[in-house]
Write an enzyme that holds these catalytic residues in place. Sequence first.
Site, PDB file in Angstrom:
ATOM      1  N   ILE A  13       0.928  -1.309   0.072  1.00  0.00           N
ATOM      2  CA  ILE A  13       0.011  -0.006  -0.031  1.00  0.00           C
ATOM      3  C   ILE A  13       0.910   1.201  -0.118  1.00  0.00           C
ATOM      4  O   ILE A  13       0.577   2.097  -0.811  1.00  0.00           O
ATOM      5  CB  ILE A  13      -1.053  -0.086   1.189  1.00  0.00           C
ATOM      6  CG1 ILE A  13      -1.913  -1.276   1.237  1.00  0.00           C
ATOM      7  CG2 ILE A  13      -1.790   1.387   1.136  1.00  0.00           C
ATOM      8  CD1 ILE A  13      -2.452  -1.391   2.404  1.00  0.00           C
ATOM      9  N   ARG A  58      13.493   2.225  15.710  1.00  0.00           N
ATOM     10  CA  ARG A  58      14.728   2.600  16.507  1.00  0.00           C
ATOM     11  C   ARG A  58      15.517   3.814  16.045  1.00  0.00           C
ATOM     12  O   ARG A  58      16.432   4.310  16.383  1.00  0.00           O
ATOM     13  CB  ARG A  58      15.656   1.471  16.086  1.00  0.00           C
ATOM     14  CG  ARG A  58      15.280   0.241  16.907  1.00  0.00           C
ATOM     15  CD  ARG A  58      15.925  -1.273  16.525  1.00  0.00           C
ATOM     16  NE  ARG A  58      15.737  -2.160  17.771  1.00  0.00           N
ATOM     17  CZ  ARG A  58      14.932  -3.039  17.419  1.00  0.00           C
ATOM     18  NH1 ARG A  58      14.064  -3.000  16.228  1.00  0.00           N
ATOM     19  NH2 ARG A  58      14.551  -3.814  18.286  1.00  0.00           N
ATOM     20  N   TYR A 140      -0.498  -9.309  16.213  1.00  0.00           N
ATOM     21  CA  TYR A 140      -0.339  -8.471  15.203  1.00  0.00           C
ATOM     22  C   TYR A 140      -1.732  -7.592  15.358  1.00  0.00           C
ATOM     23  O   TYR A 140      -1.437  -6.204  15.479  1.00  0.00           O
ATOM     24  CB  TYR A 140      -0.467  -9.080  13.710  1.00  0.00           C
ATOM     25  CG  TYR A 140      -1.247  -8.112  12.622  1.00  0.00           C
ATOM     26  CD1 TYR A 140      -0.214  -7.213  12.079  1.00  0.00           C
ATOM     27  CD2 TYR A 140      -2.422  -7.979  12.254  1.00  0.00           C
ATOM     28  CE1 TYR A 140      -0.548  -6.260  11.230  1.00  0.00           C
ATOM     29  CE2 TYR A 140      -2.837  -7.020  11.356  1.00  0.00           C
ATOM     30  CZ  TYR A 140      -1.809  -6.106  10.752  1.00  0.00           C
ATOM     31  OH  TYR A 140      -2.260  -5.265   9.695  1.00  0.00           O
ATOM     32  N   LYS A 144      -2.004  -3.291  16.601  1.00  0.00           N
ATOM     33  CA  LYS A 144      -2.875  -2.145  15.882  1.00  0.00           C
ATOM     34  C   LYS A 144      -3.702  -1.418  17.110  1.00  0.00           C
ATOM     35  O   LYS A 144      -4.169  -0.371  16.978  1.00  0.00           O
ATOM     36  CB  LYS A 144      -3.597  -2.829  14.929  1.00  0.00           C
ATOM     37  CG  LYS A 144      -2.698  -3.422  13.590  1.00  0.00           C
ATOM     38  CD  LYS A 144      -1.838  -2.187  13.252  1.00  0.00           C
ATOM     39  CE  LYS A 144      -1.246  -2.526  11.529  1.00  0.00           C
ATOM     40  NZ  LYS A 144      -0.421  -1.554  11.286  1.00  0.00           N
ATOM     41  N   VAL A 171      -7.106  -5.498   1.364  1.00  0.00           N
ATOM     42  CA  VAL A 171      -6.709  -4.862   0.098  1.00  0.00           C
ATOM     43  C   VAL A 171      -6.146  -5.562  -0.784  1.00  0.00           C
ATOM     44  O   VAL A 171      -5.273  -6.379  -0.481  1.00  0.00           O
ATOM     45  CB  VAL A 171      -5.608  -3.798   0.896  1.00  0.00           C
ATOM     46  CG1 VAL A 171      -5.304  -2.553  -0.406  1.00  0.00           C
ATOM     47  CG2 VAL A 171      -6.301  -3.109   2.006  1.00  0.00           C
ATOM     48  N   LYS A 179       4.491  -9.748  -1.264  1.00  0.00           N
ATOM     49  CA  LYS A 179       4.016 -10.425   0.052  1.00  0.00           C
ATOM     50  C   LYS A 179       3.785 -11.986   0.072  1.00  0.00           C
ATOM     51  O   LYS A 179       3.303 -12.588   1.111  1.00  0.00           O
ATOM     52  CB  LYS A 179       2.561  -9.850   0.301  1.00  0.00           C
ATOM     53  CG  LYS A 179       2.751  -8.274   0.736  1.00  0.00           C
ATOM     54  CD  LYS A 179       1.536  -7.637   1.403  1.00  0.00           C
ATOM     55  CE  LYS A 179       1.078  -7.876   2.363  1.00  0.00           C
ATOM     56  NZ  LYS A 179      -0.119  -7.282   3.111  1.00  0.00           N
TER      57      LYS A 179
HETATM   58  N1  LIG Z   1      -2.815  -5.142   2.967  1.00  0.00           N
HETATM   59  C1  LIG Z   1      -3.858  -5.375   3.781  1.00  0.00           C
HETATM   60  O1  LIG Z   1      -4.871  -5.869   3.471  1.00  0.00           O
HETATM   61  C2  LIG Z   1      -3.960  -4.640   4.847  1.00  0.00           C
HETATM   62  C3  LIG Z   1      -5.121  -4.658   5.912  1.00  0.00           C
HETATM   63  C4  LIG Z   1      -4.996  -4.131   6.972  1.00  0.00           C
HETATM   64  C5  LIG Z   1      -4.013  -3.538   7.595  1.00  0.00           C
HETATM   65  N2  LIG Z   1      -2.947  -3.146   6.607  1.00  0.00           N
HETATM   66  C6  LIG Z   1      -1.840  -2.169   7.064  1.00  0.00           C
HETATM   67  O2  LIG Z   1      -1.348  -1.381   6.074  1.00  0.00           O
HETATM   68  C7  LIG Z   1      -0.012  -1.205   6.059  1.00  0.00           C
HETATM   69  C8  LIG Z   1       0.526  -1.460   4.928  1.00  0.00           C
HETATM   70  O3  LIG Z   1       0.376  -2.766   4.796  1.00  0.00           O
HETATM   71  P1  LIG Z   1       0.829  -3.515   3.323  1.00  0.00           P
HETATM   72  O4  LIG Z   1      -0.123  -4.678   2.777  1.00  0.00           O
HETATM   73  O5  LIG Z   1       1.268  -2.639   2.360  1.00  0.00           O
HETATM   74  O6  LIG Z   1       2.075  -4.540   3.730  1.00  0.00           O
HETATM   75  P2  LIG Z   1       3.562  -4.704   3.492  1.00  0.00           P
HETATM   76  O7  LIG Z   1       4.114  -5.809   4.256  1.00  0.00           O
HETATM   77  O8  LIG Z   1       3.649  -4.731   2.050  1.00  0.00           O
HETATM   78  O9  LIG Z   1       4.173  -3.029   3.841  1.00  0.00           O
HETATM   79  C9  LIG Z   1       4.791  -2.837   4.964  1.00  0.00           C
HETATM   80  C10 LIG Z   1       6.181  -2.130   4.961  1.00  0.00           C
HETATM   81  O10 LIG Z   1       6.531  -1.721   6.108  1.00  0.00           O
HETATM   82  C11 LIG Z   1       7.893  -2.040   6.109  1.00  0.00           C
HETATM   83  N3  LIG Z   1       8.419  -2.026   7.639  1.00  0.00           N
HETATM   84  C12 LIG Z   1       7.785  -3.153   8.552  1.00  0.00           C
HETATM   85  N4  LIG Z   1       8.183  -2.876   9.674  1.00  0.00           N
HETATM   86  C13 LIG Z   1       9.047  -1.755   9.707  1.00  0.00           C
HETATM   87  C14 LIG Z   1       9.765  -1.116  10.512  1.00  0.00           C
HETATM   88  N5  LIG Z   1       9.815  -1.310  11.935  1.00  0.00           N
HETATM   89  N6  LIG Z   1      10.477   0.066  10.240  1.00  0.00           N
HETATM   90  C15 LIG Z   1      10.510   0.504   8.898  1.00  0.00           C
HETATM   91  N7  LIG Z   1       9.957  -0.258   7.702  1.00  0.00           N
HETATM   92  C16 LIG Z   1       9.020  -1.408   8.132  1.00  0.00           C
HETATM   93  C17 LIG Z   1       8.221  -3.067   5.432  1.00  0.00           C
HETATM   94  O11 LIG Z   1       9.404  -3.419   4.991  1.00  0.00           O
HETATM   95  C18 LIG Z   1       7.196  -3.020   4.448  1.00  0.00           C
HETATM   96  O12 LIG Z   1       7.840  -2.375   3.296  1.00  0.00           O
HETATM   97  C19 LIG Z   1       0.450  -1.788   7.480  1.00  0.00           C
HETATM   98  O13 LIG Z   1       0.518  -1.209   8.394  1.00  0.00           O
HETATM   99  C20 LIG Z   1      -0.470  -3.153   7.484  1.00  0.00           C
HETATM  100  O14 LIG Z   1      -0.583  -3.420   9.034  1.00  0.00           O
HETATM  101  C21 LIG Z   1      -2.751  -3.733   5.433  1.00  0.00           C
END
Ligand SMILES: NC(=O)c1ccc[n+]([C@@H]2O[C@H](COP(=O)([O-])OP(=O)(O)OC[C@H]3O[C@@H](n4cnc5c(N)ncnc54)[C@H](O)[C@@H]3O)[C@@H](O)[C@H]2O)c1
Length: 309
Positions: A13, A58, A140, A144, A171, A179
């Site tokens: 996203i 961090r 997880y 949140k 999404v 992923k």
């Molecule tokens: N995809 C979905 O259906 C969905 C649903 C509910 C919530 N979300 C939330 O949306 C956000 C994006 O999800 P996504 O699907 O794009 O997942 P994704 O895993 O593709 O993206 C998450 C990104 O965060 C980075 N990351 C993780 N921990 C980190 C840290 N401590 N420091 C720096 N970078 C870090 C990862 O490298 C990755 O690029 C997340 O917060 C996720 O919890 C997604």
Amino acid sequence: MQNILVTGGAGFIGSNLALTLQEQFPHAWMVVVDDFRSGSFLNLRGFRGDVVAADVSRLDWREQFKGRQFDAIFHLASITDTTIHDQCLQVHDNVEGFRRLLEFAAPTKCPVVYASSAATYGMAGGRMQEDQPPAPANVYAFSKVQLDNLARRHSQDDPAWRIVGLRYFNVYGPRETHKKAAASMIYQLYLQMQAGRRPRVFFHGEQKRDFVYVKDVVAMTIQARLSPRSQVYNCGSGQPVSFNEVIQALNHGLGTRLEPDYFENPYQSFYQNHTEADMTRAHSDLGFQPQFSPASGIADYLKTLTSNT
Ligand SMILES: NC(=O)c1ccc[n+]([C@@H]2O[C@H](COP(=O)([O-])OP(=O)(O)OC[C@H]3O[C@@H](n4cnc5c(N)ncnc54)[C@H](O)[C@@H]3O)[C@@H](O)[C@H]2O)c1
């Protein structure tokens, strides 16, 4: 907007968001912070901004961005693999990252939009409303809920500061391939069907999910920075569809006639049969209306998928 920060910008996203923001605000100074633990540089091809490879939990934010003021911060960085059961790791990295970010943003009251999740509702199922009590079923989701709690406390202390949480539902869309097993069910079914295999779903394929297309998610995320108040919003399509309907839409788009291959659900007792976002609040506060129905979102997604293969 002149200065924009996106955390998690190498992810699914986050990269769609960063690239759309770049298109909409071509003169803005844009920064992505990501430690690439689950994201990929491939998602950021074409991004012209700055990329900081760092763990948000961090990072010394003030040192990194000495005196720099942002007009909006979009916080999406998070461990997203719900099968990671290390409780300390999930809670530390997800919660401390947000805490540090809020401490950095507090003096300027820069609007912060952060990713919460429909997972905070737990196993209840049905039509989900933002005021329902949280019921996280895994660590997880628990992390949140802590983000929502932190946001609420900061915005109560400082009502002039806007901190907006978005509870994303399921999404799907371009840039999710990295992923793998954690990518959307729509993508998993597509992979089986484009390989000529019958799509495998639990008996009888009538379980419903609120699948929301990433282009709508990005539009709502950008709009959310203008929320009239600190708030948590559902971010779904509001139109749940069954797995059978998804398969039908994929068959239509791929020109195939593959029948579902049903199998017994081993998780019957703790499986959600229906998820649905109540989008009333997003509509009334933000004027947000998803542009893609499940059928049109899947059709749009297939254009990207089939042009890449
Ligand atoms: N995809 C979905 O259906 C969905 C649903 C509910 C919530 N979300 C939330 O949306 C956000 C994006 O999800 P996504 O699907 O794009 O997942 P994704 O895993 O593709 O993206 C998450 C990104 O965060 C980075 N990351 C993780 N921990 C980190 C840290 N401590 N420091 C720096 N970078 C870090 C990862 O490298 C990755 O690029 C997340 O917060 C996720 O919890 C997604």
